[in-house]
Design a protein around this motif. Structure first.
Motif, PDB file in Angstrom:
ATOM      1  N   LYS A   1       0.840  -1.210   0.000  1.00 27.65           N
ATOM      2  CA  LYS A   1       0.000   0.000   0.000  1.00 27.65           C
ATOM      3  C   LYS A   1       0.868   1.249   0.000  1.00 27.65           C
ATOM      4  CE  LYS A   1      -4.199  -1.675   2.238  1.00 27.65           C
ATOM      5  NZ  LYS A   1      -5.093  -1.517   3.406  1.00 27.65           N
TER       6      LYS A   1
ATOM      7  N   ARG B   1       0.896   4.218  -2.871  1.00 25.22           N
ATOM      8  CA  ARG B   1       0.712   5.644  -2.555  1.00 25.22           C
ATOM      9  C   ARG B   1       1.881   6.476  -3.080  1.00 25.22           C
ATOM     10  NH1 ARG B   1      -0.862   3.380   2.657  1.00 25.22           N
ATOM     11  NH2 ARG B   1      -3.124   3.386   2.768  1.00 25.22           N
TER      12      ARG B   1
ATOM     13  N   ALA C   1      -4.417  -1.814  -7.108  1.00 24.28           N
ATOM     14  CA  ALA C   1      -5.182  -1.549  -5.888  1.00 24.28           C
ATOM     15  C   ALA C   1      -6.553  -2.226  -5.949  1.00 24.28           C
ATOM     16  CB  ALA C   1      -5.339  -0.044  -5.682  1.00 24.28           C
TER      17      ALA C   1
ATOM     18  N   TRP D   1      -8.364  -2.683  -2.458  1.00 18.41           N
ATOM     19  CA  TRP D   1      -8.055  -1.445  -1.752  1.00 18.41           C
ATOM     20  C   TRP D   1      -8.744  -0.284  -2.465  1.00 18.41           C
ATOM     21  CZ3 TRP D   1      -2.285  -3.090  -2.157  1.00 18.41           C
ATOM     22  CH2 TRP D   1      -2.023  -4.109  -1.230  1.00 18.41           C
TER      23      TRP D   1
ATOM     24  N   ILE E   1      -7.337   3.430  -2.218  1.00 15.70           N
ATOM     25  CA  ILE E   1      -6.126   3.696  -2.995  1.00 15.70           C
ATOM     26  C   ILE E   1      -6.451   3.700  -4.487  1.00 15.70           C
ATOM     27  CG2 ILE E   1      -3.814   2.846  -3.571  1.00 15.70           C
ATOM     28  CD1 ILE E   1      -3.660   1.745  -0.696  1.00 15.70           C
TER      29      ILE E   1
END
Length: 175
Positions: free
Chosen positions: A71, A75, A104, A109, A112
């Motif tokens: 993650k 980012r 993602a 996720w 994200i």
């Protein structure tokens, strides 16, 4: 503390208080933790120092790759791509953001993925590809709603969709 005061309805860029951002940048100094690096990148970007932001964003991607989670790496890559966008490297930014969004989403996720789609929508917007921008902003909105995102994130996406719709309407009237 959020440094974003709003978004420019014509460019979709963040509106910030430059003095506040510079003060925070000075506070962070040369810290090398991943959160500090990412914050420095963003601050440099919104202060119009894209070349400096690019150097630090490349460093943040390396740090995230070596010591962060998947993650964290996503980012950092999304932020790096947003710096590329500001520098006018649209193709590179678009490709990186698409890859990040897909990865993602593949992991579930949504927050994200929405972040990546929102930024890719801005790339399309800057390029004048309004239909692609609209598609990405709508995808970001769906994902943010699904993830229970805070109101400020939903509002920024709704503003982006509205801006694209207004620009599309203006272009169809002009042609």
């Amino acid at each position: 503390m959020s440094y974003i005061l709003g978004y420019d309805p014509e460019t979709l860029r963040e509106k910030v208080n430059p003095a506040q951002c510079q003060e925070r940048l000075d506070e962070i100094g040369e810290q090398r933790s991943l959160p500090a690096l990412l914050e420095r990148v963003w601050l440099l970007k919104v202060l119009g120092r894209a070349d400096d932001a690019l150097v630090i964003s490349e460093q943040s991607v390396r740090v995230a790759r070596m010591a962060g989670t998947r993650k964290d790496l996503l980012r950092a890559r999304i932020l790096h791509a947003s710096v590329q966008q500001v520098r006018g490297a649209y193709a590179a930014a678009e490709q990186e953001l698409g890859t990040c969004a897909e990865e993602a989403e593949g992991h579930g996720w949504a927050g994200i993925a929405a972040f990546a789609y929102q930024h890719r929508g801005k790339v399309h917007f800057d390029e004048g590809s309004l239909e692609s921008a609209r598609h990405d902003f709508k995808r970001a909105l769906f994902l943010r709603q699904d993830a229970g995102a805070p109101d400020d994130q939903l509002e920024s996406t709704l503003l982006a969709i509205d801006t694209v719709e207004r620009r599309r309407a203006a272009e169809s009237v002009a042609s």
